[in-house]
Each structure stands twice: as C-alpha cells, then as structure tokens.
Design an enzyme around this catalytic site. Sequence first.
Site, PDB file in Angstrom:
ATOM      1  CG  ASP A 161      13.093  21.388 -16.778  1.00  0.00           C
ATOM      2  OD1 ASP A 161      12.307  22.132 -17.110  1.00  0.00           O
ATOM      3  OD2 ASP A 161      13.400  20.348 -17.391  1.00  0.00           O
ATOM      4  CG  ASP A 320      13.243  20.384 -22.621  1.00  0.00           C
ATOM      5  OD1 ASP A 320      13.760  19.892 -21.815  1.00  0.00           O
ATOM      6  OD2 ASP A 320      11.967  20.484 -22.695  1.00  0.00           O
TER       7      ASP A 320
HETATM    8  O1  DOR Z   1       9.160  17.483 -22.835  1.00  0.00           O
HETATM    9  C1  DOR Z   1       9.754  17.534 -21.884  1.00  0.00           C
HETATM   10  N1  DOR Z   1      10.468  16.450 -21.287  1.00  0.00           N
HETATM   11  N2  DOR Z   1       9.520  18.640 -20.797  1.00  0.00           N
HETATM   12  C2  DOR Z   1       9.995  18.544 -19.622  1.00  0.00           C
HETATM   13  O2  DOR Z   1       9.850  19.648 -18.936  1.00  0.00           O
HETATM   14  C3  DOR Z   1      10.653  17.554 -19.039  1.00  0.00           C
HETATM   15  C4  DOR Z   1      11.409  16.649 -19.879  1.00  0.00           C
HETATM   16  C5  DOR Z   1      11.948  15.231 -19.521  1.00  0.00           C
HETATM   17  O3  DOR Z   1      12.520  15.325 -18.606  1.00  0.00           O
HETATM   18  O4  DOR Z   1      11.549  14.201 -20.390  1.00  0.00           O
END
Ligand code: DOR
Length: 440
Positions: A161, A320
């Site tokens: 991810d 997330d």
């Molecule tokens: O917006 C995001 N932030 N999308 C991601 O896939 C990673 C994440 C991050 O780790 O800050």
Amino acid sequence: MGDTTPVARRGAALLVRGGRVIDSTGERRADVLVRDGRVAAVEASIEPPDGARVLDAAGCVVAPGLVDLHTHLRQPGFEQAETIETGARGAALGGFTTVVAMPNTEPAIDRAAVVREVLELAVSAMCEVRPAGAITKGRRGEELAPLAEMAALGVRLFTDDGRGVQDPRLMRRALEYASALRVTLAQHCEDERLAAGGHMHEGEWSSRLGLPGVPAEAEELMVARDIALARLTGGRVHLQHLSTAGSVALVRAAKAEPKDGHRGVAVTAEVTPHHLSLTDAAVASYDPLFKVNPPLRTPGDVDAVRTGLADGTIDAVATDHAPHAQEDKERTFDQAPPGMLGLETALAVVLTDVDLPIERALAALSWQPARIAGLDAGPVVEGRVADLCVIDPAAVWLVEAHRMASRSRNTPFAGRKLTGRVRHTIFRGEAVVVDAEAQR
Ligand code: DOR
C-alpha cells in the site's frame, strides 16, 4: 483469532446498561456484562454486581468493536506524524478495537523482524494492532517478500500500500503463494505509468484549476487486472480504497460470476469515508488537506461507491488514516503528500453522509472487515473477547483538528458538525474510552 487473544486485563466488572445490541446476528435490547476481559452475560436486564462499573448506554447502540483494514500508524520511521500509541488512541476514540497497520513504514514491514517490532510496540496500545506485511521486499515491486515467515507470526493481509504491485507476473506469483498460505493480498489499485504526475482526479476540475490529473482508468486497469489474476490463481484479492464508478462496476460483475461449483472469484473491496463523502470540487480551495491518493472523484463516482456499499459490492469501509506532519501538509498542493486522518471521524462521517441503516454501516466497519482480516467476526455473546463499542447515533459534535489524539492535524472534516458519536470503547474488557474521552 478471538479465542487465542490474550485477555489479561482484570479489575472490576463492567456493565454496559440500557443499550441496543447490534451484531451479525441482528438486534436486541440487552445489557452486557464484562468480566476478566470477556463478555460474561448478555441479557435483557442485568443488575450491576457489587463493585461493577456501570457504563450508560441508554439511547445507544452496543456493537462489536470496529475493525479498520487500512491504518497508517507510521511507526517505525515516521514518528513525527504518528506513533502506534497515538494512532491507537485515535482508533479507540473512533470505536475501533483492531486496526491493520500498513507496511509503508521505514523500514517497511516486509520481514518477520519488523512484524515483531511492531507487535512489541503495540503491546500496551489502546487497541489491537495487526501489522499487514508487504508483498514485495521494500515495497519496491521487484521481488517477493518472505510472506511465509510473516504469516507464521499471524499476518493475514499483505499489501504494498502506497503503491500497487505493477508487474502482473509478480502479482500472479504472489497470489499463488498467498493462496497456498491461505492469506489475502490487498491491492493499492493504481497503474503508476498512467497516474504519473497527477495530483488530483483528471476531469473538469483539474482542467479548471490547472492541476495535472489522475484518470479514473489508472485505478480501473488494476482492478480489472487483479480480478483476472484472482480468477486465474484462485487467490484472494482485497481491493483497497476504491474510488470510481468503473471500479465498482468491475467488482459487481466479478462477484456475480457463476460459481460453476467452485468458489467464484475471491474478491473483496473497501471504500474510505472520504470517498463516500467528498468530491474533487473540494480541491478548488487548493488546500492540501484535500489531497489524497486515490484522489477525490466526481459526484457520480461518490454516488457509485455509496450504491456499491449499500448493495454489498463493497464489503468494508476502511479509513486509510494517513497522518502527515503539519510542515509537510502546509506545502503547495503539488508538493504536499497525499493523505487524510480518518480514525476519529470514520463512523460519524458514514452515519452523517451515507444513507445506510446503522446495522449496515456497522457491518461494513466491524464484522465484514474482521472476516477479511481473518479476525473474530462473531456476535456479542457470552465468552467473546470484550471488544465493544457503544455509539450514540443522535449525538451531534464538532470536528476539531487540535483536539484529535493523532500527532497530525490533517483532517478534511475540521469544522464540520457530524451526527453519531462513539460514547464508550471497551478493549479486551477495559473501558479505554468513556463518554468520548480516552482513559489513558
Ligand atoms: O493518500 C494516501 N496516503 N494514499 C496512499 O495510498 C498512501 C497514504 C500515505 O501513506 O500517506
């Protein structure tokens, strides 16, 4: 997994009184008695035993603790943005009793030693922290990580991810391996070559604002590819943070495929609270608080992910939660890192902005993600580990970034009034949040 969880916390019994219990078996009026870390009784009316602490649940829903499949806790390596301790406190305030920690740390969680380090750091956290392992070494997308040694420590979900696995041949091999290990691969669906250089959704707003965009197809190509690879290998794919109408249509079609006596395509999907509630129009402020990956999409996409959640195409809401230090998020839109806080607002955003009965919202935030993560998804019954949350669906509250438990402040919901609040959270029998206040 629930039955093997250590439940060493003792002390006085707790009585959760006057609530409506909602879990995977339905709904009933019941008091819940908790003792020695487990649910001791669930009955229409229970008198408090001597010395028991009573938690008022009048007008509230009592549910199994929420489970987040997608949390960035930033430790090890990025402690200026979050630590396991602060992230877990935010999780508890948001009603979560388990979070799956993403492996884009430094070093990445790509081997047993780092899994062990995270588990040790999480021993005294206010919720359970289950590390996700990386699919590839260093999340570089070149060589498979040692999935088996991580699975032996209890890791059930693997993902790179922050990046998707770009090479279809490597993803195929990873799925074959994962299938043998009976673990799930979670995919950050983004074709990097198609997305390159983009900072927001490619569409009317990106043209108006003069910012380079990421087309919906950058996500959909990988969704389509991974559905095909799941079909080819029999491996289980979980599609992370879906954001477009096209992705929802692809998953819906995959889930409808005839099973031919087999299991069908083993695909599950998640959506974030922000993709259920915000659109790319928010970027008109040029405020990096609205920069996220995948980017905020169009109203049509928001409608489609809401419909997908309501009809079961999308299995889970996952936060997330992506904390970023203030100085990073204060850069210009094109320079700032993508990501938004999510743990403390997730449930309330869903209850406020998505037209979904509370039992469906809870399914998507608790027992369905628990199943995907290979955790206890069972109902609130005697003997269950006492991971519970108590929600006041009518409470209206103001989101204040400076009051959050997170080390970071990057919530796009600051200043909004939301309806529905976590009143109490019980983790392994301990009241870690009482009356919306963290207890340690
Ligand atoms: O917006 C995001 N932030 N999308 C991601 O896939 C990673 C994440 C991050 O780790 O800050």
